[in-house]
Every structure is written in C-alpha cells, then in structure tokens.
Design an enzyme around this catalytic site. Structure first.
Site, short mmCIF file in Angstrom:
data_model
loop_
_atom_site.label_atom_id
_atom_site.label_comp_id
_atom_site.label_asym_id
_atom_site.label_seq_id
_atom_site.Cartn_x
_atom_site.Cartn_y
_atom_site.Cartn_z
N CYS A 20 10.02 1.67 -4.39
CA CYS A 20 9.93 1.32 -2.97
C CYS A 20 10.99 0.26 -2.70
CB CYS A 20 8.53 0.77 -2.68
SG CYS A 20 8.31 -0.07 -1.10
N HIS A 21 11.38 0.14 -1.45
CA HIS A 21 12.39 -0.87 -1.10
C HIS A 21 11.95 -2.28 -1.53
CE1 HIS A 21 15.77 -2.30 1.41
NE2 HIS A 21 15.02 -3.38 1.46
N THR A 22 10.65 -2.54 -1.56
CA THR A 22 10.16 -3.87 -1.94
C THR A 22 10.46 -4.20 -3.41
OG1 THR A 22 8.46 -3.66 -0.25
CG2 THR A 22 8.13 -5.39 -1.86
N HIS A 39 5.08 -0.67 -7.95
CA HIS A 39 3.77 -0.78 -7.29
C HIS A 39 3.37 0.49 -6.56
CE1 HIS A 39 6.70 -1.74 -4.17
NE2 HIS A 39 5.78 -1.39 -3.28
N GLU A 40 4.07 1.61 -6.80
CA GLU A 40 3.73 2.86 -6.10
C GLU A 40 3.54 3.93 -7.17
OE1 GLU A 40 5.88 3.47 -2.20
OE2 GLU A 40 6.35 5.41 -3.07
N CYS A 98 -12.09 -6.39 -3.02
CA CYS A 98 -13.25 -6.71 -3.87
C CYS A 98 -14.56 -6.34 -3.18
CB CYS A 98 -13.24 -8.18 -4.26
SG CYS A 98 -13.77 -9.30 -2.94
N CYS A 125 -15.47 -10.74 -0.82
CA CYS A 125 -14.97 -12.08 -0.46
C CYS A 125 -15.03 -12.27 1.06
CB CYS A 125 -13.55 -12.29 -1.00
SG CYS A 125 -12.28 -11.35 -0.12
N CYS A 138 -12.68 -9.78 2.76
CA CYS A 138 -13.18 -8.40 2.73
C CYS A 138 -14.36 -8.23 3.70
CB CYS A 138 -13.60 -8.00 1.32
SG CYS A 138 -12.21 -7.57 0.25
N CYS A 170 -7.45 -9.07 0.79
CA CYS A 170 -8.57 -9.55 -0.04
C CYS A 170 -8.12 -10.82 -0.75
CB CYS A 170 -8.92 -8.46 -1.06
SG CYS A 170 -10.01 -9.02 -2.39
N ARG A 210 -5.53 -12.63 -5.27
CA ARG A 210 -4.19 -12.86 -4.73
C ARG A 210 -3.52 -14.09 -5.34
NH1 ARG A 210 0.23 -13.02 -3.60
NH2 ARG A 210 1.40 -12.33 -1.77
N CYS A 230 1.86 3.12 -1.68
CA CYS A 230 2.53 2.16 -0.79
C CYS A 230 3.13 2.82 0.46
CB CYS A 230 3.60 1.35 -1.51
SG CYS A 230 4.30 0.10 -0.41
N ARG A 258 12.20 8.96 -1.48
CA ARG A 258 11.51 8.44 -2.65
C ARG A 258 11.98 9.18 -3.91
NH1 ARG A 258 10.44 4.26 -0.37
NH2 ARG A 258 8.38 3.29 -0.28
N1 LIG Z 1 4.33 -4.32 5.00
C1 LIG Z 1 4.13 -3.49 3.99
O1 LIG Z 1 3.01 -3.32 3.53
C2 LIG Z 1 5.29 -2.71 3.44
C3 LIG Z 1 5.08 -1.62 2.61
C4 LIG Z 1 6.18 -0.89 2.14
C5 LIG Z 1 7.46 -1.27 2.49
N2 LIG Z 1 7.64 -2.35 3.27
C6 LIG Z 1 8.98 -2.75 3.73
O2 LIG Z 1 9.36 -1.82 4.75
C7 LIG Z 1 10.78 -1.67 4.76
C8 LIG Z 1 11.16 -0.18 4.62
O3 LIG Z 1 10.81 0.30 3.33
P1 LIG Z 1 11.37 1.73 2.80
O4 LIG Z 1 10.92 1.86 1.40
O5 LIG Z 1 11.07 2.78 3.82
O6 LIG Z 1 12.94 1.39 2.83
P2 LIG Z 1 14.23 2.33 2.85
O7 LIG Z 1 15.33 1.50 2.29
O8 LIG Z 1 13.93 3.65 2.21
O9 LIG Z 1 14.50 2.63 4.40
C9 LIG Z 1 15.12 1.70 5.26
C10 LIG Z 1 15.91 2.48 6.33
O10 LIG Z 1 16.46 1.54 7.25
C11 LIG Z 1 17.79 1.92 7.57
N3 LIG Z 1 18.53 0.74 8.07
C12 LIG Z 1 19.04 -0.28 7.33
N4 LIG Z 1 19.62 -1.19 8.14
C13 LIG Z 1 19.47 -0.74 9.42
C14 LIG Z 1 19.83 -1.23 10.71
N5 LIG Z 1 20.46 -2.39 10.85
N6 LIG Z 1 19.49 -0.51 11.82
C15 LIG Z 1 18.84 0.66 11.70
N7 LIG Z 1 18.46 1.20 10.49
C16 LIG Z 1 18.77 0.49 9.37
C17 LIG Z 1 18.34 2.52 6.29
O11 LIG Z 1 19.44 3.36 6.54
C18 LIG Z 1 17.10 3.27 5.77
O12 LIG Z 1 17.07 4.60 6.27
C19 LIG Z 1 11.30 -2.58 3.63
O13 LIG Z 1 11.61 -3.84 4.19
C20 LIG Z 1 10.09 -2.70 2.71
O14 LIG Z 1 10.17 -3.87 1.89
C21 LIG Z 1 6.59 -3.06 3.78
N1 LIG Z 2 6.46 -11.69 -1.72
C1 LIG Z 2 7.09 -11.48 -0.44
C2 LIG Z 2 6.19 -10.74 0.53
C3 LIG Z 2 6.15 -9.32 0.18
C4 LIG Z 2 5.26 -8.57 1.16
O1 LIG Z 2 5.27 -8.80 2.38
N2 LIG Z 2 4.52 -7.65 0.62
C5 LIG Z 2 3.74 -6.75 1.42
C6 LIG Z 2 3.71 -5.45 0.71
S1 LIG Z 2 5.30 -4.75 0.57
C7 LIG Z 2 4.99 -3.31 -0.23
O2 LIG Z 2 6.14 -2.61 -0.33
C8 LIG Z 2 2.30 -7.22 1.55
O3 LIG Z 2 1.38 -6.44 1.66
N3 LIG Z 2 2.09 -8.48 1.57
C9 LIG Z 2 0.77 -9.05 1.65
C10 LIG Z 2 0.38 -9.62 0.33
O4 LIG Z 2 1.23 -9.67 -0.56
O5 LIG Z 2 -0.80 -10.00 0.17
C11 LIG Z 2 7.50 -12.77 0.20
O6 LIG Z 2 6.92 -13.81 -0.17
O7 LIG Z 2 8.39 -12.70 1.07
ZN LIG Z 3 6.12 -0.75 -1.37
ZN LIG Z 4 -12.07 -9.34 -1.29
#
Ligand SMILES: NC(=O)c1ccc[n+]([C@@H]2O[C@H](COP(=O)([O-])OP(=O)(O)OC[C@H]3O[C@@H](n4cnc5c(N)ncnc54)[C@H](O)[C@@H]3O)[C@@H](O)[C@H]2O)c1
Ligand SMILES: N[C@@H](CCC(=O)N[C@@H](CSCO)C(=O)NCC(=O)O)C(=O)O
Ligand SMILES: [Zn+2]
Ligand SMILES: [Zn+2]
Length: 372
Positions: free
Chosen positions: A49-51, A71-72, A101, A104, A107, A115, A119, A179, A365
């Site tokens: 994943c991008h993360t 993580h995926e 859990c 908590c 939850c 949760c 964490r 994820c 992916r």
């Molecule tokens: N909040 C969460 O729980 C959670 C979960 C998973 C991923 N994420 C985050 O979500 C984001 C996307 O993840 P992903 O795995 O789909 O990433 P990815 O890299 O596969 O996709 C990102 C897309 O954004 C495009 N992009 C980059 N810069 C751009 C811009 N300036 N304008 C328009 N498009 C642009 C890229 O071309 C790409 O297609 C990441 O920041 C990731 O860390 C968050």
């Molecule tokens: N450690 C990072 C934050 C990362 C983050 O925001 N993680 C998301 C999941 S990304 C999955 O691809 C999330 O769910 N965060 C909530 C949590 O971690 O409990 C930072 O500190 O910037």
């Molecule tokens: Zn992820």
């Molecule tokens: Zn909990």
C-alpha cells in the site's frame, strides 16, 4: 489441532527495512512464539500500500527502523498464545492494523472505529504484554509495524487485530480487504455517507481512490469526477464508476476553480486519496490520504462557516474484526470488486521491484506470494 511449530521459534524469510529509503533485505528472521493474547500467523499473500512506501521513505513520524513493514495481507493461524479464544490454528484470517477489542472506551463509544487497547504498543513497534518485539535477526530485535508486519512469512499480532474470514475465500485476493479497498469503500459508506444523486470528486485514482469511486457508484452518485496527474489511470477508472476525468496538468487555473466551473458551483463530496496537503485544502470536505510528517493544512474559516466539513477516515470507518469478514462475504457474493485492483503478482524476493512499481502509473496493487 496443534502445529509442529507451536511454542517454537520459527526461522523464516522476511523483508527487513533497516533504514529509510534503502532497499529492503529479504533474509532469515526469527519469529518468537505468541505470548498471552497473541496470535502467530502464516502469511500467504501480502500487497503493498502507499502507506508502506510512506513509512519506508522516512516521512512517517511513527516510522522506526529496523522494522518489518506490510499491513495488507491474509494468512492462516499457526498458533495462539494463552487466553486466545476467538481464533485457533488453521483459521483463515486477515491481520487488521486497526484493532477492535469490543471492550474499550473507544470501541464502546459508538462514534469511532478506532480502538485504544493496543495502539500504544503498535505505534512504537512492540507487543503490549512485555513492550518487546517478537522478531529478531541473530538476536537483534526488529520492530513491528502497524501491529501487522506482513512482509514476513510468519508474523505475531495481538488477538484484537485478527479478523477470522470465510476459509473458501482466495487469500491472494482478499488480502486487499486489509486496507486499500476497504478504506475507499468505507470512506464513502461510513464516513461521508454519500447519498443517491450526489456529485462526487475523487482526487487520486490509485486503489483507495478507485474504491471510493466504486463505493460512490453503489451509493447512487450521479456524477463521479476523477482527478489524477497520471493520464494512464483514466481508462481503468471507468470500470470503477468514474464518469468524467480531469488532469490538473491540462489546466492553468487552480483545480478548485476547474471543478467549480465543471459542476456549476461545486461538488457535494470530494475525497482526497493522494496524501497531498495542498490537494486536501482543494478538496476541503474530505480527507483519506496520509500526509507527511510536519505538514499541516490550513484554510479560510469562511470555508467552514459556510457549511463545508473537513473529515478524515481511518480504515474507512470499518470496525475491523466485525466488518472485514462481512466485506469478504460481499466479495464472495460478487457485490464488491477486489480482483480488478490487482495489476501485478510477484514473489516476496521481488519486493524491492514491487516498491518501484508503486510509482509506475500502471500499478494499482501488487500482491506478493510468500513462497513457503
Ligand atoms: N486513511 C486510511 O486509512 C488510509 C488507508 C490506505 C491508504 N491511505 C492513504 O491514501 C493515499 C492513497 O493510497 P493508494 O495506495 O491508493 O496510493 P497510490 O499511490 O496507489 O495512488 C495515488 C494516486 O494519486 C495520484 N496523484 C499523485 N499526486 C497527484 C496530484 N497532485 N493530483 C492528482 N493526483 C495525484 C497518483 O497518480 C496515483 O494515481 C495515500 O496517502 C495512503 O497513505 C490512507
Ligand atoms: N503514522 C502516521 C499515520 C499513518 C496513518 O494515518 N495511518 C492510517 C492508516 S493508513 C493505511 O494505509 C490510520 O488508520 N491511522 C490511524 C491509526 O494509526 O490509529 C503518522 O503519524 O503520520
Ligand atoms: Zn494501507
Ligand atoms: Zn477497543
């Protein structure tokens, strides 16, 4: 049934990140047996994943090295520690970085899927019971990551971080529900609660953004505008429900203005799925991207005074152990896509090539087989 490795240290292959931005090293690691409240999982498939890239790049304030990222994923329980009752050896599972859990304050709040139970340990790369890692290389500890560390043939996780799933489900596909796909769908269904007829903008057409589009289509959105700087994403995005495309590179005006003009005043919901703070501002109302350490977002208070809402989501608001099995069932019933997000398959030994692929437009992916 007890496995022959129960209670033993397992030596297996894992990809160790020793330093930010340095290639991962695929080598033998020692994985200690699970302690009370822990589960050791044989990982069969893991995606990137991008993360994972974000933490590997050194920008994650919680990033610790050396660590085992990932993580995926999906796998099979190898053994469980004392007191674990919800899963047993042989169960098919998805490790969940967002624990549940069911007990908590968080939850029980009914307000969040976050949760609080483990964490404090998962954020610093250790297990709760003794604040230590279960991974080592020649006696030197290697940190856990996000409570999952799936770039390893075996991993140890807290029992509150394991979702038991339908054993018929193909693990090399449903690993994605750990994820990206779940996050995108949940961002629409749980966090934004997009209504039928809404006009939706999706910034970033990676897996998260395309799953947002898929979720918006199933919610009955009337227009789904996809925005990406990579023109190669546009064709594939149609299959996920995107109805129109905008490439910011084709416009001199700020992207906000382009969208306002295109939609006669603006969209109902906009989703940031890139992790770029200037786009988060542009997309004001909705954020799922993960932005780098030290970066902040700002806007004029007027934007909020006039009713706009800025919201974030973790794992799409899904309660992990309760709802991941449900998402797997939806996939088995062909109600949600998963296979369509998998553009590449490789082996664990090729993980550095898989990281490079994350920057190529053709990759959504990449699923790694763990080569047991
Ligand atoms: N909040 C969460 O729980 C959670 C979960 C998973 C991923 N994420 C985050 O979500 C984001 C996307 O993840 P992903 O795995 O789909 O990433 P990815 O890299 O596969 O996709 C990102 C897309 O954004 C495009 N992009 C980059 N810069 C751009 C811009 N300036 N304008 C328009 N498009 C642009 C890229 O071309 C790409 O297609 C990441 O920041 C990731 O860390 C968050
Ligand atoms: N450690 C990072 C934050 C990362 C983050 O925001 N993680 C998301 C999941 S990304 C999955 O691809 C999330 O769910 N965060 C909530 C949590 O971690 O409990 C930072 O500190 O910037
Ligand atoms: Zn992820
Ligand atoms: Zn909990």
């Amino acid at each position: 049934m007890a496995s022959s490795t129960q209670g033993q240290v397992i030596t297996c292959k894992a990809a160790v990140a020793y330093e930010a931005n340095k290639p991962l090293v695929v080598e033998d690691v020692q994985v200690a047996p699970p302690q009370a409240g822990e589960v050791r999982i044989k990982i069969l498939s893991t995606a990137l994943c991008h993360t994972d890239y974000y933490t590997w790049s050194g920008k994650d304030p919680e990033g610790l090295f050396p660590c085992i990222l990932g993580h995926e994923a999906a796998g099979i329980v190898e053994s469980v520690g004392e007191g674990v009752t919800d899963v047993q050896p042989g169960d098919h599972v998805i490790p969940c970085y967002q624990a549940e859990c069911k007990n908590c304050k968080m939850c029980n709040s009914g307000k969040t899927n976050l949760c609080g139970k483990v964490r404090g340990a998962t954020g610093v790369g250790v297990m709760m019971s003794d604040r230590k890692s279960r991974f080592s290389v020649n006696g030197k500890p290697i940190y856990h990551f996000m409570g999952t560390s799936t770039f390893s043939q075996y991993t140890v996780v807290h029992d509150v971080s394991v979702a038991k799933i339908n054993p018929q489900a193909p693990l090399d596909k449903v690993c994605l529900l750990g994820c990206g796909v779940s996050t995108g769908l949940g961002a629409v269904w749980n966090t934004a609660k997009v209504e039928a007829g809404s006009v939706v903008a999706v910034f970033g057409l990676g897996t998260v953004g395309l799953a947002v589009a898929e979720g918006a289509k199933s919610a009955g959105a009337s227009r789904i505008i996809g925005i990406d700087i990579d023109a190669k994403k546009f064709d594939v995005a149609k299959n996920f429900g995107v109805t129109e495309f905008v490439n910011p590179k084709d416009h001199d005006k700020p992207i906000q203005q382009v969208l306002v003009d295109l939609t006669d005043g603006g969209v109902d919901y906009s989703f940031e799925c890139i992790g770029n703070v200037s786009i988060m501002r542009a997309a004001l109302e909705f954020v799922v991207g993960v932005a780098a350490s030290g970066q902040e977002i700002a806007t004029r208070p007027f934007q909020l005074v006039t009713g706009r809402v800025w919201k974030g989501t973790a794992f799409g608001g899904f309660k992990s152990r309760s709802q991941v099995p449900w998402l797997v069932e939806k996939y088995m019933n062909k109600e949600i896509k998963v296979d369509e997000y998998i553009t590449h398959n490789m082996n664990l030994t090729d993980i550095n090539k898989a990281f490079d692929l994350l920057h190529e437009g053709g990759c959504l992916r990449c699923v790694l087989a763990m080569e047991h």
